[in-house]
Design an enzyme around this catalytic site. Structure first.
Site, PDB file in Angstrom:
ATOM      1  N   SER A 127     104.583 -82.245  90.696  1.00  0.00           N
ATOM      2  CA  SER A 127     104.083 -82.482  89.503  1.00  0.00           C
ATOM      3  C   SER A 127     105.188 -83.686  88.724  1.00  0.00           C
ATOM      4  O   SER A 127     105.033 -83.730  87.724  1.00  0.00           O
ATOM      5  CB  SER A 127     104.539 -81.059  88.831  1.00  0.00           C
ATOM      6  OG  SER A 127     106.122 -80.747  88.833  1.00  0.00           O
ATOM      7  N   CYS A 128     105.848 -84.082  89.945  1.00  0.00           N
ATOM      8  CA  CYS A 128     106.983 -85.177  89.192  1.00  0.00           C
ATOM      9  C   CYS A 128     106.571 -86.672  89.366  1.00  0.00           C
ATOM     10  O   CYS A 128     106.269 -87.415  88.778  1.00  0.00           O
ATOM     11  CB  CYS A 128     108.305 -84.914  89.268  1.00  0.00           C
ATOM     12  SG  CYS A 128     108.796 -83.276  88.299  1.00  0.00           S
ATOM     13  N   PHE A 129     106.881 -86.782  90.799  1.00  0.00           N
ATOM     14  CA  PHE A 129     106.758 -88.253  91.454  1.00  0.00           C
ATOM     15  C   PHE A 129     105.608 -89.026  90.855  1.00  0.00           C
ATOM     16  O   PHE A 129     105.445 -90.184  90.058  1.00  0.00           O
ATOM     17  CB  PHE A 129     107.087 -88.464  92.720  1.00  0.00           C
ATOM     18  CG  PHE A 129     108.287 -88.232  93.287  1.00  0.00           C
ATOM     19  CD1 PHE A 129     109.346 -88.047  92.416  1.00  0.00           C
ATOM     20  CD2 PHE A 129     108.730 -88.086  94.667  1.00  0.00           C
ATOM     21  CE1 PHE A 129     110.833 -87.963  92.756  1.00  0.00           C
ATOM     22  CE2 PHE A 129     109.916 -87.724  95.241  1.00  0.00           C
ATOM     23  CZ  PHE A 129     111.046 -87.830  94.322  1.00  0.00           C
TER      24      PHE A 129
END
Ligand code: UDX
Ligand code: UDX
Length: 452
Positions: free
Chosen positions: A267-269
């Site tokens: 969900s971040c990078f």
């Protein structure tokens, strides 16, 4: 020193942070608009799979230092410091959708109107540089009728929690970054970290916001660079893991985040890199390195499918076993997982896909409802013409020839380095030779021989 803290948003960041601060001796009240989640949390049942979370949640709930509510005013009234942990989804063009952050800022402002005393608002959600000044502070001031710098303090406090290790990362941070509107706000926030053994870096608001993006950009770049080197290694018969071991021994580089393979998901990078690329563009700067980091990452997924197609002589009507669906082990999360694109490509090329993952099958069903889900690896491998390994789950380390013998054709390609070469005779890796069964004479002629 114990403090009353409210946390807005109980995704993995909000919930782990809330439980963590309660465990460190504070009184925590969590708030979320999702009633179902709140009910579960109040029964001490974590809505997400995260190591240790259940144990800690039960512990802090039993002690009475942690509770959850859907009532934002109640959360604000019962605390002196509020952490915003709501989601920050992407728009179509990769830029950040600030709807939730803005709405929550307005609601907090309204709740602060009738509250007495100094209250500090901390933005923990990952937001592009400038967001707190432009999209948070004005709403807080307008709705509360109070001034930031007078009755209200504001900080940015990015999280660096890895899913699956969130509580451990929370309790043992490498550093604590505190972006502060003014010294008073920063001093209050620093107090809740007094019993953490980590250096504290105090900056202004924008700098703290940028630190999170720069850190994620650096980590994602390390992964894509390892993949690029790995793709060259593959052509040379070199194991990129041996190469990166030598590279990582340079203390300027560090051995972490150099694992080549199917690339990064989560969900971040992907979301954060796209957001900072879009922010650069909006500011008139055309990013080069970061565009390539994303392209190399996307390409790894295609390379895996191409390699398999090549080894199976076409994918039309072939049964392909996908082992591992989560974007990484110890997680049930499939957001941006390599497996999503890989399965789409397999389907497009006519393959029938069977899949197995110890945790993430329910989530993957929502993305790919029309493939076969199996209850273990062996069932997934049965009669398969090929196999792709997409997550480095520990249990895949125990797979042996016996398990793969049930395949129709033993074409096994690792997208993550996980198989044990002393138990599996014949497999290859996306960026490494793997262990290919061959005769002794062939072996000695093979330029790949050596420690790899
Ligand atoms: C999120 C962000 O995506 C990330 O960038 C940031 O660093 C931390 O917060 P995560 O915890 O994974 O990460 O998000 P998500 O699982 O989407 O949870 C957000 C929660 O906020 C949800 O439970 C949602 O119901 C809640 N929420 C959202 C609110 O309570 N109010 C809102 O207005 C919007
Ligand atoms: C990441 C950051 O690590 C964390 O600091 C931030 O707050 C949120 O984003 P997370 O997405 O939970 O955490 O997982 P992480 O362990 O960083 O892995 C991300 C992805 O990169 C996974 O798909 C993983 O498989 C991949 N990866 C990681 C590699 O391909 N190679 C590596 O060497 C490391």
């Amino acid at each position: 020193m114990s403090m009353n803290i409210s946390i807005i948003g109980t995704g993995y960041v909000g919930l782990c942070t809330g439980v963590g601060f309660a465990k460190m001796g504070n009184n925590v009240i969590c708030m979320d608009v999702d009633e179902k989640k709140i009910k579960q949390i109040n029964k001490a049942e974590p809505p997400i799979y995260e190591k240790q979370l259940k144990k800690y949640l039960e512990n802090v709930t039993a002690k009475g230092v942690f509770r959850a509510t859907t009532d934002l005013t109640r959360a604000i009234t019962n605390s002196d410091l509020t952490m915003i942990c709501v989601g920050t989804p992407s728009n179509q063009d990769g830029s950040m959708d600030l709807r939730y952050i803005e709405q929550v800022s307005k609601d907090i402002g309204t709740a602060l109107k009738n509250k007495e005393g100094y209250h500090v608002i901390v933005v923990k959600s990952t937001v592009v540089p400038g967001t707190t000044e432009i999209n948070v502070i004005p709403h807080l001031e307008e709705k509360s009728g109070k001034g930031v710098g007078d009755d209200i303090g504001v900080c940015v406090n990015p999280e660096f929690l890895r899913e699956g290790n969130a509580l451990e990362d929370f309790l043992n941070p490498d550093r604590i970054v505190i972006g502060q509107y003014d010294k008073r706000s920063g001093d209050v926030l620093e107090k809740i970290y007094f019993n953490f053994n980590a250096p504290v870096l105090r900056t202004n608001l924008k700098t703290a916001e940028m630190i999170k993006y720069a850190a994620n950009a650096m980590l994602a770049t390390k992964i894509s660079l390892s993949n690029e080197i790995g793709n060259i290694c593959k052509r040379l018969g070199i194991d990129v893991y041996n190469v990166m071991k030598g590279v990582g021994m340079d203390s300027r580089i560090s051995p972490k985040f150099l694992r080549a393979g199917a690339g990064f998901g989560g969900s971040c990078f992907p979301k954060d890199i796209a957001a900072i690329v879009a922010k650069g563009k909006a500011l008139g700067y055309d990013t080069q390195i970061l565009n390539t980091v994303l392209n190399v990452n996307k390409k790894q997924r295609r390379i895996l499918v191409d390699m398999l197609e090549n080894r199976t002589d076409g994918l039309q009507n072939k049964k392909i076993a996908a082992l591992g669906l989560a974007f990484k082990p110890d997680s049930d999360d499939v957001r941006e997982a390599p497996a999503i694109d890989v399965i789409s490509m397999l389907k497009e090329r006519g393959a029938k896909v069977s899949a197995y993952d110890p945790q993430a099958m329910d989530n993957m069903r929502k993305m790919h409802g029309d493939i076969e889900y199996c209850s273990n690896s062996r069932e997934c491998l049965k009669d398969a013409d090929g196999c792709l390994i997409l997550t480095n789950w520990k249990e895949f380390k125990n797979l042996s020839d016996k398990d793969f013998d049930v395949m129709k054709n033993k074409v096994i390609i690792e997208g993550r380095k996980v198989l044990n070469p002393s138990s599996v005779k014949n497999f290859e890796g996306i960026c490494w030779p793997g262990r290919l069964a061959q005769s002794k004479t062939e072996y000695h002629k093979d330029p790949r021989r050596g420690v790899d």
